[in-house]
Write a protein that holds these residues in place. Structure first.
Motif, PDB file in Angstrom:
ATOM      1  N   TRP A  30       0.848  -1.187   0.000  1.00  0.00           N
ATOM      2  CA  TRP A  30       0.000   0.000   0.000  1.00  0.00           C
ATOM      3  C   TRP A  30       0.884   1.238   0.000  1.00  0.00           C
ATOM      4  O   TRP A  30       1.842   1.319   0.773  1.00  0.00           O
ATOM      5  N   ASP A  33      -1.774   7.859  -1.890  1.00  0.00           N
ATOM      6  CA  ASP A  33      -2.337   8.205  -3.189  1.00  0.00           C
ATOM      7  C   ASP A  33      -3.053   9.552  -3.094  1.00  0.00           C
ATOM      8  O   ASP A  33      -4.269   9.636  -3.232  1.00  0.00           O
ATOM      9  N   GLU A  59     -11.478   0.183   3.640  1.00  0.00           N
ATOM     10  CA  GLU A  59     -11.281  -0.275   2.270  1.00  0.00           C
ATOM     11  C   GLU A  59     -12.446   0.109   1.367  1.00  0.00           C
ATOM     12  O   GLU A  59     -13.597  -0.122   1.701  1.00  0.00           O
ATOM     13  N   ARG A  60     -12.096   0.676   0.239  1.00  0.00           N
ATOM     14  CA  ARG A  60     -13.083   1.019  -0.788  1.00  0.00           C
ATOM     15  C   ARG A  60     -13.281  -0.169  -1.721  1.00  0.00           C
ATOM     16  O   ARG A  60     -14.388  -0.517  -2.082  1.00  0.00           O
ATOM     17  N   ASN A  63      -8.161  -2.552  -4.290  1.00  0.00           N
ATOM     18  CA  ASN A  63      -6.955  -1.782  -4.592  1.00  0.00           C
ATOM     19  C   ASN A  63      -6.950  -0.357  -4.058  1.00  0.00           C
ATOM     20  O   ASN A  63      -6.003   0.380  -4.290  1.00  0.00           O
ATOM     21  N   GLN A  64      -8.016   0.063  -3.355  1.00  0.00           N
ATOM     22  CA  GLN A  64      -8.080   1.413  -2.815  1.00  0.00           C
ATOM     23  C   GLN A  64      -8.583   1.377  -1.378  1.00  0.00           C
ATOM     24  O   GLN A  64      -9.482   0.599  -1.051  1.00  0.00           O
ATOM     25  N   TRP A  66      -8.560   3.997   2.537  1.00  0.00           N
ATOM     26  CA  TRP A  66      -8.159   5.195   3.278  1.00  0.00           C
ATOM     27  C   TRP A  66      -7.562   4.704   4.584  1.00  0.00           C
ATOM     28  O   TRP A  66      -8.196   3.959   5.328  1.00  0.00           O
ATOM     29  N   PRO A 119      -5.641   8.676   1.584  1.00  0.00           N
ATOM     30  CA  PRO A 119      -5.935   7.770   0.477  1.00  0.00           C
ATOM     31  C   PRO A 119      -4.722   6.872   0.194  1.00  0.00           C
ATOM     32  O   PRO A 119      -3.576   7.330   0.200  1.00  0.00           O
ATOM     33  N   LYS A 121      -3.335   3.305  -2.242  1.00  0.00           N
ATOM     34  CA  LYS A 121      -3.591   2.385  -3.343  1.00  0.00           C
ATOM     35  C   LYS A 121      -2.597   1.239  -3.257  1.00  0.00           C
ATOM     36  O   LYS A 121      -1.494   1.373  -2.736  1.00  0.00           O
ATOM     37  N   ARG A 122      -3.025   0.106  -3.783  1.00  0.00           N
ATOM     38  CA  ARG A 122      -2.186  -1.097  -3.787  1.00  0.00           C
ATOM     39  C   ARG A 122      -1.406  -1.114  -5.098  1.00  0.00           C
ATOM     40  O   ARG A 122      -1.985  -0.920  -6.167  1.00  0.00           O
TER      41      ARG A 122
END
Length: 132
Positions: A30, A33, A59-60, A63-64, A66, A119, A121-122
């Motif tokens: 992670w 972002d 988790e959103r 891959n995304q 907060w 934010p 991102k993976r």
């Protein structure tokens, strides 16, 4: 209220799957972002993961996320624990709080202040070539 509670058999199954995908081609990390934000929309949060007594990932999607770094340690908050989010709106904000939940926790359980939401991102781990 979001909860992160899985039966132990499901956790073991997930752990087994993770170890089979540990090849260099499947490793990710992670990374930040963008700048931190004060609020996120509750309906964009698919799940959450308590990392430790100061860190929660909201988790959103796969891959995304907060990352919320609490301003102070949250006594009683441990890896994988369920939490209650104390917000009266459709957003979760840095001025809101969470309450760690466990078997037997009552209405007077400790509340912990949230921090800003970073934010994340993976991304794939860069391949390193062997020396020599």
């Amino acid at each position: 209220m979001l909860k992160a509670a899985l039966p132990i058999s499901a956790l073991l199954l997930l752990a087994g799957c993770a170890s089979n995908n540990d090849s260099p081609a499947n490793r990710t990390v992670w990374v930040e972002d963008g700048p931190p934000v004060n609020c996120i929309n509750r309906n964009q949060v698919r799940s959450f993961r308590v990392i430790d007594d100061r860190t929660i990932d909201f988790e959103r999607n796969r891959n995304q996320a907060w990352r919320n770094n609490l301003p102070m340690r949250c006594s009683g908050l441990t890896f994988g624990q369920a939490i209650q989010i104390n917000s009266r709106t459709s957003q979760i904000c840095s001025f809101d709080s969470i309450t760690p939940r466990s078997m037997g926790s009552g209405p007077n359980a400790m509340r912990c202040q949230l921090g800003q939401f970073q934010p994340m991102k993976r991304v794939p781990v860069p391949e390193t070539k062997p020396a020599g």
